[in-house]
Design a protein around this motif. Structure first.
Motif, PDB file in Angstrom:
ATOM      1  N   THR A  41       0.826  -1.209   0.000  1.00  0.00           N
ATOM      2  CA  THR A  41       0.000   0.000   0.000  1.00  0.00           C
ATOM      3  C   THR A  41       0.861   1.261   0.000  1.00  0.00           C
ATOM      4  O   THR A  41       0.492   2.265  -0.611  1.00  0.00           O
ATOM      5  CB  THR A  41      -0.950   0.026   1.209  1.00  0.00           C
ATOM      6  N   ALA A  42       2.021   1.210   0.663  1.00  0.00           N
ATOM      7  CA  ALA A  42       2.904   2.380   0.657  1.00  0.00           C
ATOM      8  C   ALA A  42       3.451   2.638  -0.742  1.00  0.00           C
ATOM      9  O   ALA A  42       3.490   3.784  -1.205  1.00  0.00           O
ATOM     10  CB  ALA A  42       4.050   2.178   1.642  1.00  0.00           C
ATOM     11  N   ARG A  43       3.883   1.589  -1.424  1.00  0.00           N
ATOM     12  CA  ARG A  43       4.379   1.761  -2.782  1.00  0.00           C
ATOM     13  C   ARG A  43       3.272   2.254  -3.704  1.00  0.00           C
ATOM     14  O   ARG A  43       3.487   3.138  -4.548  1.00  0.00           O
ATOM     15  CB  ARG A  43       4.962   0.436  -3.274  1.00  0.00           C
ATOM     16  N   SER A  44       2.067   1.739  -3.529  1.00  0.00           N
ATOM     17  CA  SER A  44       0.936   2.190  -4.340  1.00  0.00           C
ATOM     18  C   SER A  44       0.630   3.657  -4.075  1.00  0.00           C
ATOM     19  O   SER A  44       0.300   4.413  -4.992  1.00  0.00           O
ATOM     20  CB  SER A  44      -0.303   1.334  -4.053  1.00  0.00           C
ATOM     21  N   HIS A  45       0.741   4.067  -2.811  1.00  0.00           N
ATOM     22  CA  HIS A  45       0.487   5.461  -2.462  1.00  0.00           C
ATOM     23  C   HIS A  45       1.475   6.383  -3.168  1.00  0.00           C
ATOM     24  O   HIS A  45       1.094   7.402  -3.755  1.00  0.00           O
ATOM     25  CB  HIS A  45       0.603   5.642  -0.948  1.00  0.00           C
ATOM     26  N   VAL A  46       2.747   6.025  -3.120  1.00  0.00           N
ATOM     27  CA  VAL A  46       3.773   6.841  -3.767  1.00  0.00           C
ATOM     28  C   VAL A  46       3.551   6.911  -5.278  1.00  0.00           C
ATOM     29  O   VAL A  46       3.673   7.978  -5.891  1.00  0.00           O
ATOM     30  CB  VAL A  46       5.172   6.284  -3.446  1.00  0.00           C
ATOM     31  N   ASP A  47       3.192   5.792  -5.885  1.00  0.00           N
ATOM     32  CA  ASP A  47       3.050   5.737  -7.341  1.00  0.00           C
ATOM     33  C   ASP A  47       1.742   6.355  -7.836  1.00  0.00           C
ATOM     34  O   ASP A  47       1.721   7.010  -8.889  1.00  0.00           O
ATOM     35  CB  ASP A  47       3.121   4.282  -7.821  1.00  0.00           C
ATOM     36  N   LEU A  48       0.653   6.161  -7.084  1.00  0.00           N
ATOM     37  CA  LEU A  48      -0.675   6.531  -7.578  1.00  0.00           C
ATOM     38  C   LEU A  48      -1.217   7.817  -6.966  1.00  0.00           C
ATOM     39  O   LEU A  48      -2.140   8.420  -7.525  1.00  0.00           O
ATOM     40  CB  LEU A  48      -1.671   5.391  -7.324  1.00  0.00           C
ATOM     41  N   LEU A  49      -0.664   8.233  -5.819  1.00  0.00           N
ATOM     42  CA  LEU A  49      -1.132   9.446  -5.133  1.00  0.00           C
ATOM     43  C   LEU A  49       0.061  10.349  -4.847  1.00  0.00           C
ATOM     44  O   LEU A  49       0.449  10.555  -3.687  1.00  0.00           O
ATOM     45  CB  LEU A  49      -1.849   9.079  -3.830  1.00  0.00           C
ATOM     46  N   PHE A 108       9.074   5.855   4.288  1.00  0.00           N
ATOM     47  CA  PHE A 108       8.426   6.789   5.205  1.00  0.00           C
ATOM     48  C   PHE A 108       6.915   6.636   5.153  1.00  0.00           C
ATOM     49  O   PHE A 108       6.247   6.632   6.190  1.00  0.00           O
ATOM     50  CB  PHE A 108       8.795   8.228   4.865  1.00  0.00           C
ATOM     51  N   VAL A 109       6.344   6.522   3.955  1.00  0.00           N
ATOM     52  CA  VAL A 109       4.891   6.381   3.825  1.00  0.00           C
ATOM     53  C   VAL A 109       4.409   5.128   4.547  1.00  0.00           C
ATOM     54  O   VAL A 109       3.352   5.131   5.180  1.00  0.00           O
ATOM     55  CB  VAL A 109       4.485   6.355   2.343  1.00  0.00           C
ATOM     56  N   ARG A 110       5.198   4.057   4.475  1.00  0.00           N
ATOM     57  CA  ARG A 110       4.820   2.825   5.180  1.00  0.00           C
ATOM     58  C   ARG A 110       4.737   3.069   6.684  1.00  0.00           C
ATOM     59  O   ARG A 110       3.791   2.610   7.342  1.00  0.00           O
ATOM     60  CB  ARG A 110       5.830   1.723   4.862  1.00  0.00           C
TER      61      ARG A 110
END
Length: 255
Positions: free
Chosen positions: A48-56, A68-70
């Motif tokens: 979910t952290a990687r998806s957040h960085v890539d998609l949001l 950090f997002v994780r």
């Protein structure tokens, strides 16, 4: 949601899993794949952290990287006021996560609890400093766009010397922090299912209103939320110049 002082179990919580109805508007493989909405776990955060960085990519936190997002996302799973869900393609190997949502059922209470948790604050601070040390351009951008305005605002408040006024308890407001669906699965009903789960849990937790912000323009999802009945609010710009629009939903009208 987790109880105070207890961590969410790391394995999938199948007791609260909900199969999605037959998907709409997706490709043949998406229509045939059984999808399940379930509570997010610590083991899901890498995805979910990687998806957040890539998609949001809007805002400061994605610029600090997935690590950090994780750590930031984990604070929602560890909070009694935090909620997190993932949509899983049960036919896919390993992580199989095709969408996720993070939010709070009481944003003010969540932030108060987080800021008084010294361990969580220290962990986030160390993660943020480490990320900035590896990203000098982001650090410079942070100093110019955020740090100095924060310092000036703090100085003005101290100079004014106005004591805080006691106020009546505020109404509980749930906030949707992040919603992302992988591009190949958009239009399949995943986003609607995640929003419905969030709205229902927020209403059951006693929130009277739900709020969110989404980027304006092609990067945002204004039409999606308006179709689901959310009411558009004011437009604003971030310190980085990105346009955002707020949305509200009365939870008294749901259920």
């Amino acid at each position: 949601m987790t109880r105070p002082g207890r961590r969410r179990a790391s394995g999938p919580d199948t007791r609260n899993s909900t199969p999605l109805p037959e998907n709409r508007g997706a490709g043949a493989s998406a229509r045939l794949a059984p999808l399940v909405v379930r509570p997010a776990t610590h083991d899901d955060l890498r995805v979910t952290a990687r998806s957040h960085v890539d998609l949001l990519p809007i805002g400061l936190f994605p610029l600090l990287g997935a690590r950090f997002v994780r750590r930031w996302q984990r604070t929602f799973l560890d909070s009694r006021y935090g909620v997190g869900y993932v949509v899983v393609d049960t036919t896919a190997p390993a992580d199989g996560i095709v969408g996720f949502l993070l939010g709070t059922t009481d944003q003010a209470a969540h932030m108060t609890a987080l800021l008084t948790d010294r361990r969580a604050v220290a962990s986030l601070t160390l993660a943020g400093v480490g990320a900035l040390m590896c990203r000098p351009r982001v650090a410079t951008r942070l100093l110019r766009s955020r740090a100095w305005p924060w310092v000036r605002q703090l100085r003005r408040r101290r100079a004014a010397g106005t004591p805080a006024r006691p106020s009546a308890p505020a109404a509980r407001v749930a906030v949707m922090i992040a919603l992302a669906v992988h591009p190949e699965w958009r239009g399949s009903g995943i986003g609607e299912a995640l929003v419905a789960r969030f709205v229902e849990d927020a209403r059951r937790a006693g929130a009277g209103t739900a709020e969110l912000v989404t980027p304006t323009g092609p990067a945002g999802a204004a039409s999606f939320y308006e179709r689901l009945g959310w009411e558009a609010g004011p437009h604003r710009r971030t310190r980085d110049g990105d346009g955002l629009r707020g949305y509200r939903l009365s939870l008294h009208d749901t259920g």
